[in-house]
Design a protein around this motif. Sequence first.
Motif, PDB file in Angstrom:
ATOM      1  N   ALA A 136       0.767   3.873  -3.016  1.00  0.00           N
ATOM      2  CA  ALA A 136       0.342   5.235  -2.678  1.00  0.00           C
ATOM      3  C   ALA A 136       1.410   6.245  -3.078  1.00  0.00           C
ATOM      4  O   ALA A 136       1.091   7.322  -3.609  1.00  0.00           O
ATOM      5  N   CYS A 137       2.682   5.916  -2.844  1.00  0.00           N
ATOM      6  CA  CYS A 137       3.767   6.845  -3.204  1.00  0.00           C
ATOM      7  C   CYS A 137       3.896   6.971  -4.723  1.00  0.00           C
ATOM      8  O   CYS A 137       4.123   8.068  -5.242  1.00  0.00           O
TER       9      CYS A 137
ATOM     10  N   ILE B   1      -1.931  11.552   1.705  1.00  0.00           N
ATOM     11  CA  ILE B   1      -0.736  11.910   2.465  1.00  0.00           C
ATOM     12  C   ILE B   1       0.477  11.957   1.549  1.00  0.00           C
ATOM     13  O   ILE B   1       1.267  12.920   1.568  1.00  0.00           O
TER      14      ILE B   1
ATOM     15  N   HIS C 144      -6.073   0.685   2.076  1.00  0.00           N
ATOM     16  CA  HIS C 144      -4.969   1.462   2.639  1.00  0.00           C
ATOM     17  C   HIS C 144      -4.385   2.433   1.614  1.00  0.00           C
ATOM     18  O   HIS C 144      -3.890   3.495   1.983  1.00  0.00           O
TER      19      HIS C 144
ATOM     20  N   SER D  23       0.826  -1.216   0.000  1.00  0.00           N
ATOM     21  CA  SER D  23       0.000   0.000   0.000  1.00  0.00           C
ATOM     22  C   SER D  23       0.853   1.256   0.000  1.00  0.00           C
ATOM     23  O   SER D  23       0.544   2.231  -0.696  1.00  0.00           O
ATOM     24  N   ALA D  24       1.963   1.257   0.765  1.00  0.00           N
ATOM     25  CA  ALA D  24       2.832   2.429   0.795  1.00  0.00           C
ATOM     26  C   ALA D  24       3.502   2.642  -0.560  1.00  0.00           C
ATOM     27  O   ALA D  24       3.618   3.783  -1.032  1.00  0.00           O
TER      28      ALA D  24
ATOM     29  N   CYS E  64       3.281   6.498   5.207  1.00  0.00           N
ATOM     30  CA  CYS E  64       2.237   5.605   4.697  1.00  0.00           C
ATOM     31  C   CYS E  64       2.405   4.196   5.250  1.00  0.00           C
ATOM     32  O   CYS E  64       1.421   3.529   5.601  1.00  0.00           O
TER      33      CYS E  64
ATOM     34  N   ASN F 273      -3.875   6.388   2.204  1.00  0.00           N
ATOM     35  CA  ASN F 273      -2.481   6.840   2.169  1.00  0.00           C
ATOM     36  C   ASN F 273      -2.183   7.763   0.994  1.00  0.00           C
ATOM     37  O   ASN F 273      -1.254   8.582   1.068  1.00  0.00           O
TER      38      ASN F 273
ATOM     39  N   GLU G  52      -3.015   0.102  11.143  1.00  0.00           N
ATOM     40  CA  GLU G  52      -4.419   0.459  10.910  1.00  0.00           C
ATOM     41  C   GLU G  52      -5.313  -0.738  11.206  1.00  0.00           C
ATOM     42  O   GLU G  52      -5.005  -1.869  10.851  1.00  0.00           O
TER      43      GLU G  52
ATOM     44  N   LEU H  56       1.218   4.160   8.927  1.00  0.00           N
ATOM     45  CA  LEU H  56      -0.240   4.240   9.047  1.00  0.00           C
ATOM     46  C   LEU H  56      -0.897   2.929   8.634  1.00  0.00           C
ATOM     47  O   LEU H  56      -1.859   2.472   9.262  1.00  0.00           O
ATOM     48  N   SER H  57      -0.388   2.309   7.578  1.00  0.00           N
ATOM     49  CA  SER H  57      -0.942   1.033   7.135  1.00  0.00           C
ATOM     50  C   SER H  57      -0.594  -0.090   8.099  1.00  0.00           C
ATOM     51  O   SER H  57      -1.400  -0.994   8.335  1.00  0.00           O
TER      52      SER H  57
END
Length: 267
Positions: free
Chosen positions: A81-82, A149, A142, A77-78, A199, A146, A206, A202-203
């Motif tokens: 998201a990035c 952010i 997620h 997910s990070a 991220c 994310n 969570e 947070l994931s």
Amino acid sequence: MASSGDRTLLISGALYGSLAYLFLFSPVLVLLLFSFQDGQLPIPPLKGLTLRWYAQVLADEQIMSALAHSLLVALASASLACLMGFLAAYGLARYRLPARGGLGWLILAPATISYLIIAMGLMVTFGAIGLPRSLVSVVIGHVVINLPIAFALIYSQLGAHQLNIERAARDLGAGELSLLVLIVVPSLLPALVAAFALCFSLSWDEFIIAFLLSQFEVTLPVEIWSSLRSGLNPAINAAGTLVFGLSLGLFLLALTFVLARRGWRNG
């Protein structure tokens, strides 16, 4: 030379800050302390110190499996998201798109919505399209929370100084792909690392989205919650301490990288 009033203000500020940090981190300190307690119930008074609860956690296949799921979900997910946040930030910062301001606010919108509402909405949507509850569903959920952010952090670094570097690279013959890979990404690396670390953290811990969108393959926070339903257990404190320790370690690594990069540039 500082006056007595300034010294009083400085001491008061330091005292207030210390009390504020103590209030914020006291639950973590209690969790850490009682994860070493040599007793069946994690309640005062402290009855000796032991590492057996950590050994029990590390030997528990169910918890280790949930830990692996959490790592997989957080990494996936990070990363997504990035990547999506970087592309969206670069596109909105560098190109004149229709309703560009509205698109930016639309990307940031999930940050203003409760995780419970997001999870319920995704659960209904996935049910309608036939996507079962699984780790894939959790990763998508997620990414939704994310992405704003990552987008905000990366977009904030795409200023005029960055634009001048890109123009210079184009004047020297760089194509768009070479520009992104060789110029933009390296110059935004501190922001990308910071976004990824935030991220991931947070994931990693969570709960609500992971609980509602997973079924048989659960993440560590969901597994800890399930264990807490049967009562207090010092092993749960040990598991929680491991979660906090990994988050803190990742944050310190990202901070060290960003500060080192800044020092290298200034040097």
